[in-house]
Design a protein around this motif. Structure first.
Motif, PDB file in Angstrom:
ATOM      1  N   PRO A 395       0.808  -1.225   0.000  1.00  0.00           N
ATOM      2  CA  PRO A 395       0.000   0.000   0.000  1.00  0.00           C
ATOM      3  C   PRO A 395       0.841   1.275   0.000  1.00  0.00           C
ATOM      4  N   THR A 396       1.973   1.244   0.696  1.00  0.00           N
ATOM      5  CA  THR A 396       2.830   2.437   0.723  1.00  0.00           C
ATOM      6  C   THR A 396       3.404   2.743  -0.653  1.00  0.00           C
ATOM      7  N   GLN A 397       3.702   1.701  -1.432  1.00  0.00           N
ATOM      8  CA  GLN A 397       4.211   1.908  -2.786  1.00  0.00           C
ATOM      9  C   GLN A 397       3.137   2.507  -3.686  1.00  0.00           C
ATOM     10  N   VAL A 398       1.893   2.034  -3.533  1.00  0.00           N
ATOM     11  CA  VAL A 398       0.786   2.582  -4.319  1.00  0.00           C
ATOM     12  C   VAL A 398       0.593   4.062  -3.998  1.00  0.00           C
ATOM     13  N   THR A 399       0.631   4.386  -2.714  1.00  0.00           N
ATOM     14  CA  THR A 399       0.470   5.785  -2.297  1.00  0.00           C
ATOM     15  C   THR A 399       1.577   6.657  -2.876  1.00  0.00           C
ATOM     16  N   GLU A 400       2.806   6.145  -2.849  1.00  0.00           N
ATOM     17  CA  GLU A 400       3.939   6.900  -3.407  1.00  0.00           C
ATOM     18  C   GLU A 400       3.759   7.112  -4.903  1.00  0.00           C
ATOM     19  N   ALA A 401       3.298   6.078  -5.610  1.00  0.00           N
ATOM     20  CA  ALA A 401       3.094   6.184  -7.057  1.00  0.00           C
ATOM     21  C   ALA A 401       2.008   7.199  -7.376  1.00  0.00           C
ATOM     22  N   GLN A 402       0.941   7.205  -6.604  1.00  0.00           N
ATOM     23  CA  GLN A 402      -0.144   8.158  -6.843  1.00  0.00           C
ATOM     24  C   GLN A 402       0.322   9.589  -6.604  1.00  0.00           C
ATOM     25  N   ALA A 403       1.167   9.774  -5.591  1.00  0.00           N
ATOM     26  CA  ALA A 403       1.701  11.112  -5.329  1.00  0.00           C
ATOM     27  C   ALA A 403       2.599  11.568  -6.474  1.00  0.00           C
ATOM     28  N   LEU A 404       3.421  10.666  -6.989  1.00  0.00           N
ATOM     29  CA  LEU A 404       4.279  11.013  -8.124  1.00  0.00           C
ATOM     30  C   LEU A 404       3.453  11.365  -9.354  1.00  0.00           C
ATOM     31  N   ALA A 405       2.396  10.593  -9.593  1.00  0.00           N
ATOM     32  CA  ALA A 405       1.542  10.874 -10.749  1.00  0.00           C
ATOM     33  C   ALA A 405       0.877  12.230 -10.618  1.00  0.00           C
TER      34      ALA A 405
END
Length: 410
Positions: A395-405
């Motif tokens: 989940p932390t990786q998904v959150t990081e990816a969404q922030a980058l996007a």
């Protein structure tokens, strides 16, 4: 009789425990809801949601959940689902429960998730009753409640829910939460199996292979395993491999058995088995001209900075399947340039390359980010591809990816 450890029972649709719930929440809840969310113009949804309309809040949440027309944002989706859930929207309650159960978009809180699962189930929809039962059956050790799960599976079964019937059959077969009743288990499997449910076919096949509650019948077991394998049930592929390796109900065929074992072990990770095949092509551009003259013109256009040519040239390298590392590195460079120019299919293929580590260092976060951007740009296949590739992300990786996007979108 064949030892019970030789063949394995498929107990849940997508594995056990939290993994099963995660598999349900990483795609839109139902095709009908997804279609409805897309039919309503985004501006109208946002306006109605701002006025507090529960239906609009839920549908807008689905948009952010799936990244359809907007950048995928689980945090924003969770907030919208929570507002709709507070107004007793059962579909929103179910989605919020899945988020809380997995810690997607919000801090993980299984106890609160169970409350929302229960409230959604009480509204009466069979799917929500099934979701609640799955969560009850697969809570962390010490909190599992198969007896309560059986009650809710039964409620969903009474409304014709096939997967609930299979799950309830597993409980009766194993005597978990209910008294063991093999006749009842077999009866629960038979209807869904006849209708083509792969889980039911595998589990019913197991009963015939073991002679469990029925006369042992290897021929029938093998046919059921084969039918389930054709529907993508990985365990059924392994079970069918056992049958071929031991000539149980089928001719001895060790080569075929080995192939089935390999398929069963890798099936869940194959893109072609779960979603659109990568690399993705954009049919709007027409098929690339691969004649010597056409390729020469394409490369000239690549050198001139034409994003369509960059995309097509990169795609041709990926589509070959036997490209060298140097060729893949060059393809990644061309696709990156095309992606920066705004071509959704280039974004998707670049994301796939990051996930697979092809020509680029493997990076799930960057892979997810590029597939998110492709989805937001309107490439529907990118949504399905991202759902398959991101299954092993934290989940932390998904959150990081969404922030980058979000940063790259600004």
């Amino acid at each position: 009789m064949m030892p019970s450890w030789v063949l394995a029972l498929t107990a849940c649709l997508s594995g056990v425990g939290a993994q099963a719930v995660l598999a349900q929440q990483t795609v839109p809840p139902t095709q009908a809801h997804e279609a409805r969310a897309l039919q309503v113009p985004l501006a109208r949804l946002e306006s109605a949601a701002a006025d507090g309309d529960a239906g609009a809040l839920y549908l807008l949440g689905l948009r952010y959940h799936a990244g359809q027309g907007v950048l995928q944002d689980f945090g924003r989706a969770a907030d919208l689902f929570a507002k709709a859930a507070a107004q007793d929207n059962a579909a929103a309650q179910a989605q919020l429960a899945k988020y809380l159960y997995e810690g997607i978009g919000v801090a993980q809180d299984i106890d609160t998730a169970m409350v929302w699962f229960g409230r959604a189930a009480q509204a009466g929809a069979a799917q929500h009753q099934f979701d609640y039962a799955v969560a009850l059956e697969n809570r962390p050790v010490g909190a599992v409640d198969p007896a309560h799960a059986a009650q809710w599976y039964q409620k969903a079964v009474d409304q014709g829910h096939e997967d609930a019937a299979v799950s309830l059959g597993v409980l009766y077969q194993n005597g978990a939460g209910v008294a063991q009743d093999l006749d009842r288990a077999r009866g629960l499997y038979q209807g869904p199996a006849a209708a083509g449910n792969g889980r039911a076919q595998n589990n019913l096949g197991l009963m015939y292979a073991r002679g469990e509650g029925v006369a042992q019948d290897y021929d029938r077991a093998a046919r059921l395993f084969a039918a389930a394998a054709d529907r993508g049930v990985a365990q059924a592929m392994t079970n069918l491999g056992v049958m071929y390796e031991n000539a149980f109900g089928v001719p001895l065929d060790e080569a075929r058995a080995g192939n089935l074992y390999r398929q069963g072990g890798r099936y869940k990770t194959e893109i072609q088995s779960n979603g659109p095949a990568a690399p993705l092509y954009d049919p709007r551009f027409g098929p690339p001209d691969t004649s010597p003259e056409g390729l020469a013109r394409m490369m000239e256009a690549v050198r001139a900075g034409d994003p369509v040519a960059q995309f097509q040239a990169g795609w041709l390298v990926l589509d070959r399947g036997d490209a060298t590392h140097r060729e893949l590195v060059r393809a990644a460079q061309m696709l990156h340039a095309a992606a920066q120019a705004g071509l959704p299919a280039a974004m998707a293929n670049l994301g796939w390359m990051y996930f697979e580590g092809r020509g680029l260092p493997q990076d799930y976060v960057l892979g997810y980010m590029w597939l998110m951007r492709a989805s937001a740009a309107g490439l529907r296949d990118a949504v399905a591809l991202n759902a398959v590739l991101s299954r092993n992300m934290l989940p932390t990786q998904v959150t990081e990816a969404q922030a980058l996007a979000a940063q790259s979108h600004d």
